[in-house]
Enzyme design. Sequence first.
Site, PDB file in Angstrom:
ATOM      1  N   ASP A 226      -7.369 -13.172   8.480  1.00 30.89           N
ATOM      2  CA  ASP A 226      -8.803 -13.496   8.376  1.00 30.89           C
ATOM      3  C   ASP A 226      -9.608 -12.284   7.954  1.00 30.89           C
ATOM      4  OD1 ASP A 226      -8.147 -15.405  11.278  1.00 30.89           O
ATOM      5  OD2 ASP A 226      -8.481 -16.185   9.270  1.00 30.89           O
ATOM      6  N   GLY A 227      -9.182 -11.123   8.418  1.00 34.04           N
ATOM      7  CA  GLY A 227      -9.942  -9.912   8.076  1.00 34.04           C
ATOM      8  C   GLY A 227      -9.929  -9.625   6.595  1.00 34.04           C
ATOM      9  N   ASN A 305     -18.640 -13.926   9.354  1.00 32.92           N
ATOM     10  CA  ASN A 305     -18.431 -14.327  10.747  1.00 32.92           C
ATOM     11  C   ASN A 305     -19.707 -14.204  11.562  1.00 32.92           C
ATOM     12  OD1 ASN A 305     -15.816 -15.158  10.792  1.00 32.92           O
ATOM     13  ND2 ASN A 305     -14.966 -13.244  11.521  1.00 32.92           N
ATOM     14  N   ASP A 335     -24.619  -7.342  27.878  1.00 29.13           N
ATOM     15  CA  ASP A 335     -23.878  -6.472  26.959  1.00 29.13           C
ATOM     16  C   ASP A 335     -24.333  -6.633  25.521  1.00 29.13           C
ATOM     17  OD1 ASP A 335     -20.579  -6.177  28.535  1.00 29.13           O
ATOM     18  OD2 ASP A 335     -22.573  -5.347  28.970  1.00 29.13           O
TER      19      ASP A 335
HETATM   20  N1  LIG Z   1     -13.411 -10.147  21.695  1.00 27.99           N
HETATM   21  C1  LIG Z   1     -13.182 -10.689  20.499  1.00 27.99           C
HETATM   22  O1  LIG Z   1     -12.714 -11.827  20.321  1.00 27.99           O
HETATM   23  C2  LIG Z   1     -13.511  -9.906  19.282  1.00 27.99           C
HETATM   24  C3  LIG Z   1     -13.923  -8.588  19.371  1.00 27.99           C
HETATM   25  C4  LIG Z   1     -14.228  -7.916  18.178  1.00 27.99           C
HETATM   26  C5  LIG Z   1     -14.143  -8.567  16.929  1.00 27.99           C
HETATM   27  N2  LIG Z   1     -13.737  -9.849  16.939  1.00 27.99           N
HETATM   28  C6  LIG Z   1     -13.689 -10.568  15.676  1.00 27.99           C
HETATM   29  O2  LIG Z   1     -12.907  -9.898  14.710  1.00 27.99           O
HETATM   30  C7  LIG Z   1     -13.576 -10.104  13.453  1.00 27.99           C
HETATM   31  C8  LIG Z   1     -13.115  -9.083  12.479  1.00 27.99           C
HETATM   32  O3  LIG Z   1     -11.799  -9.522  12.141  1.00 27.99           O
HETATM   33  P1  LIG Z   1     -10.783  -8.457  11.565  1.00 27.99           P
HETATM   34  O4  LIG Z   1      -9.549  -9.190  11.182  1.00 27.99           O
HETATM   35  O5  LIG Z   1     -11.503  -7.640  10.553  1.00 27.99           O
HETATM   36  O6  LIG Z   1     -10.547  -7.549  12.837  1.00 27.99           O
HETATM   37  P2  LIG Z   1      -9.248  -7.536  13.716  1.00 27.99           P
HETATM   38  O7  LIG Z   1      -8.102  -7.090  12.892  1.00 27.99           O
HETATM   39  O8  LIG Z   1      -9.615  -6.804  14.936  1.00 27.99           O
HETATM   40  O9  LIG Z   1      -8.993  -9.085  14.066  1.00 27.99           O
HETATM   41  C9  LIG Z   1      -9.716  -9.740  15.085  1.00 27.99           C
HETATM   42  C10 LIG Z   1      -9.067 -11.085  15.307  1.00 27.99           C
HETATM   43  O10 LIG Z   1     -10.081 -12.070  15.055  1.00 27.99           O
HETATM   44  C11 LIG Z   1      -9.520 -13.067  14.237  1.00 27.99           C
HETATM   45  N3  LIG Z   1     -10.578 -13.670  13.432  1.00 27.99           N
HETATM   46  C12 LIG Z   1     -11.333 -13.069  12.495  1.00 27.99           C
HETATM   47  N4  LIG Z   1     -12.187 -13.964  11.954  1.00 27.99           N
HETATM   48  C13 LIG Z   1     -11.950 -15.148  12.578  1.00 27.99           C
HETATM   49  C14 LIG Z   1     -12.498 -16.461  12.472  1.00 27.99           C
HETATM   50  N5  LIG Z   1     -13.478 -16.721  11.620  1.00 27.99           N
HETATM   51  N6  LIG Z   1     -12.014 -17.435  13.280  1.00 27.99           N
HETATM   52  C15 LIG Z   1     -11.032 -17.167  14.161  1.00 27.99           C
HETATM   53  N7  LIG Z   1     -10.451 -15.951  14.312  1.00 27.99           N
HETATM   54  C16 LIG Z   1     -10.930 -14.956  13.531  1.00 27.99           C
HETATM   55  C17 LIG Z   1      -8.514 -12.357  13.367  1.00 27.99           C
HETATM   56  O11 LIG Z   1      -7.550 -13.278  12.887  1.00 27.99           O
HETATM   57  C18 LIG Z   1      -7.923 -11.379  14.340  1.00 27.99           C
HETATM   58  O12 LIG Z   1      -6.842 -11.949  15.035  1.00 27.99           O
HETATM   59  C19 LIG Z   1     -15.054  -9.991  13.794  1.00 27.99           C
HETATM   60  O13 LIG Z   1     -15.860 -10.646  12.819  1.00 27.99           O
HETATM   61  C20 LIG Z   1     -15.107 -10.694  15.132  1.00 27.99           C
HETATM   62  O14 LIG Z   1     -15.395 -12.069  14.963  1.00 27.99           O
HETATM   63  C21 LIG Z   1     -13.407 -10.549  18.038  1.00 27.99           C
HETATM   64  N1  LIG Z   2      -8.323  -4.849   0.885  1.00 27.12           N
HETATM   65  C1  LIG Z   2      -8.732  -4.307   2.056  1.00 27.12           C
HETATM   66  N2  LIG Z   2      -9.304  -3.095   2.084  1.00 27.12           N
HETATM   67  C2  LIG Z   2      -9.688  -2.549   3.245  1.00 27.12           C
HETATM   68  N3  LIG Z   2      -9.537  -3.117   4.471  1.00 27.12           N
HETATM   69  C3  LIG Z   2      -8.958  -4.333   4.492  1.00 27.12           C
HETATM   70  C4  LIG Z   2      -8.526  -4.990   3.301  1.00 27.12           C
HETATM   71  N4  LIG Z   2      -7.991  -6.181   3.656  1.00 27.12           N
HETATM   72  C5  LIG Z   2      -8.091  -6.278   5.008  1.00 27.12           C
HETATM   73  N5  LIG Z   2      -8.671  -5.171   5.520  1.00 27.12           N
HETATM   74  C6  LIG Z   2      -8.931  -4.888   6.943  1.00 27.12           C
HETATM   75  O1  LIG Z   2      -7.686  -4.837   7.585  1.00 27.12           O
HETATM   76  C7  LIG Z   2      -7.792  -5.392   8.893  1.00 27.12           C
HETATM   77  C8  LIG Z   2      -6.664  -6.314   9.152  1.00 27.12           C
HETATM   78  O2  LIG Z   2      -6.730  -7.343   8.168  1.00 27.12           O
HETATM   79  P1  LIG Z   2      -6.292  -8.797   8.576  1.00 27.12           P
HETATM   80  O3  LIG Z   2      -7.120  -9.246   9.729  1.00 27.12           O
HETATM   81  O4  LIG Z   2      -6.320  -9.633   7.369  1.00 27.12           O
HETATM   82  O5  LIG Z   2      -4.763  -8.634   9.016  1.00 27.12           O
HETATM   83  P2  LIG Z   2      -4.192  -8.884  10.442  1.00 27.12           P
HETATM   84  O6  LIG Z   2      -5.111  -8.239  11.433  1.00 27.12           O
HETATM   85  O7  LIG Z   2      -2.788  -8.470  10.394  1.00 27.12           O
HETATM   86  O8  LIG Z   2      -4.243 -10.470  10.566  1.00 27.12           O
HETATM   87  P3  LIG Z   2      -5.039 -11.292  11.683  1.00 27.12           P
HETATM   88  O9  LIG Z   2      -6.479 -10.972  11.442  1.00 27.12           O
HETATM   89  O10 LIG Z   2      -4.692 -12.716  11.378  1.00 27.12           O
HETATM   90  O11 LIG Z   2      -4.546 -10.794  12.998  1.00 27.12           O
HETATM   91  C9  LIG Z   2      -9.135  -6.094   8.939  1.00 27.12           C
HETATM   92  O12 LIG Z   2      -9.976  -5.375   9.828  1.00 27.12           O
HETATM   93  C10 LIG Z   2      -9.696  -6.013   7.561  1.00 27.12           C
HETATM   94  O13 LIG Z   2     -11.095  -5.690   7.573  1.00 27.12           O
END
Ligand SMILES: NC(=O)c1ccc[n+]([C@@H]2O[C@H](COP(=O)([O-])OP(=O)(O)OC[C@H]3O[C@@H](n4cnc5c(N)ncnc54)[C@H](O)[C@@H]3O)[C@@H](O)[C@H]2O)c1
Ligand SMILES: Nc1ncnc2c1ncn2[C@@H]1O[C@H](COP(=O)(O)OP(=O)(O)OP(=O)(O)O)[C@@H](O)[C@H]1O
Length: 461
Positions: A226-227, A305, A335
């Site tokens: 998703d990130g 998000n 918070d």
């Molecule tokens: N306590 C929490 O649940 C918490 C804390 C900080 C950030 N987040 C979420 O993480 C997002 C950033 O994601 P990332 O991947 O860059 O960081 P990350 O790698 O820390 O991933 C956070 C988790 O949130 C999940 N996630 C992200 N967007 C989602 C969505 N729209 N629906 C369901 N799950 C989702 C990702 O798959 C990942 O498992 C933020 O926008 C925020 O929503 C959640």
């Molecule tokens: N092309 C990119 N350049 C810089 N940062 C990136 C890029 N693609 C993803 N990221 C960052 O890398 C982090 C991890 O990406 P992503 O969430 O897709 O993988 P994951 O954490 O392994 O999968 P999940 O979110 O399903 O747990 C995210 O915080 C996202 O912002």
Amino acid sequence: MRTVAKALRQVAEGKAAAQAEAAEWKRKYELETAQKQQTRIKDCGTCTDDNLGKMTSQLSLEAPASDQTGCCGNHGICSHEVLQDEVPGPNPRPSLSMVGRKASFRLSWGCNGNKNGQHKHDFVSFEKGDITTAERSSKQILLKWESRPQTVLFITKPNSNSVRVLCAEMVRWLKEHKNINVFVEPWVSKELLTDDSNNTVQTWDNDDDKKMLHKKVDLIVTLGGDGTVLWAASLFKGPVPPVVAFAMGSLGFMTPFPSEQYRDCLDNVLKGPFSITLRNRLQCHVIRDAAKDEIVTEEPILVLNEVTIDRGISSYLTYLECYCDSSFVTCVQGDGLIISTTSGSTAYSLAAGGSMVHPQVPGILFTPICPHSLSFRPLILPEYVTLRIQVPYNSRGHAWASFDGKDRKQLAPGDALICSISPWPVPTACLVDSTTDFLRSIHEGLHWNLRKTQTLDGPRD
Ligand SMILES: NC(=O)c1ccc[n+]([C@@H]2O[C@H](COP(=O)([O-])OP(=O)(O)OC[C@H]3O[C@@H](n4cnc5c(N)ncnc54)[C@H](O)[C@@H]3O)[C@@H](O)[C@H]2O)c1
Ligand SMILES: Nc1ncnc2c1ncn2[C@@H]1O[C@H](COP(=O)(O)OP(=O)(O)OP(=O)(O)O)[C@@H](O)[C@H]1O
């Protein structure tokens, strides 16, 4: 003391109300200017019914006469604006001169068996290849190409060998079997070049080129979780091309496509039509107290998000005054606060106790983070409101805003954050359709309501 505090609060509220009104007028002015400047839809009556024709009377698409051809559909919005090829200058840059015409496409309502399009309530407008939505469609939206897509942008998760290998394979397949131009991020082009997998990928070398990506790219393919989808969206400060997200993460709420079936998936998408989910984004403005009289203080930030306002490293409760349009909503003492899109309803907002909302539901989620109050329940507000989160002058500490979990900005007493729905949604391709994909993700991703079934033996009515 109480009188003084009351007077202070009245002053703060008065000031806040004035600021809210100013912010609202600014937003309306910007929206009106943007609509006037952007497009004008002429003579597109054959592809919209009366209802839609009335609603789109204010909007119109200026298509050069030479490009204007008759409408080709009955239930959609067509645009025949095709971008001219870049005329190579004295020393044409490969990224500019090699890009062909941008494909145009038509959006239509996928009503089952209904031919007269009577379901059309809201509309989605299509302008110069960019999807914008002033209202939300209440039916599944289909994207049908009107000319062949030619350029795909790959966005890949960094530091993943499996993603790198798959990216190189997909790029080679698209170029050799589909004759597609491929764009990648600068750091990826270096990897692909070292791999020698296919050194004719294109990239950009400055921010001006990056800002023009939406004029060159027909489709975005993400390889990650998703990130990576969030990251891909963050590259586009305005219109976003359709996104095909392949699942290479742990959860995959917004990545429905199985990477091992990329050939079939991309074949279907490149041929079309395919279902899309228009994922609304929030546009956020930070208004600094010190610069309150200036029209625009900082660049707007778009989030897919949510935007969170929290206490950061401060050990004090946050103290935030919240306004919806010009109505006072509440004071948040805890918070912090999450303002989320429906796409983000299954992310941080969910963890903080908010509801899970189908991404096509028009709305903005208002979810407190650990509020120090027994009665503070999350809200879902209409998508057309403007929210203002103000750090009051008598707040003990600063607050911190973060956008899709990144880019934290400190908010001092007197600063405010203005949020409203952006006119530039992220169109994400569906594996099946918006609802089926959403339900699959909450079942498989979150194991929502997974419970052993009660056996038949036992007491009966
Ligand atoms: N306590 C929490 O649940 C918490 C804390 C900080 C950030 N987040 C979420 O993480 C997002 C950033 O994601 P990332 O991947 O860059 O960081 P990350 O790698 O820390 O991933 C956070 C988790 O949130 C999940 N996630 C992200 N967007 C989602 C969505 N729209 N629906 C369901 N799950 C989702 C990702 O798959 C990942 O498992 C933020 O926008 C925020 O929503 C959640
Ligand atoms: N092309 C990119 N350049 C810089 N940062 C990136 C890029 N693609 C993803 N990221 C960052 O890398 C982090 C991890 O990406 P992503 O969430 O897709 O993988 P994951 O954490 O392994 O999968 P999940 O979110 O399903 O747990 C995210 O915080 C996202 O912002």
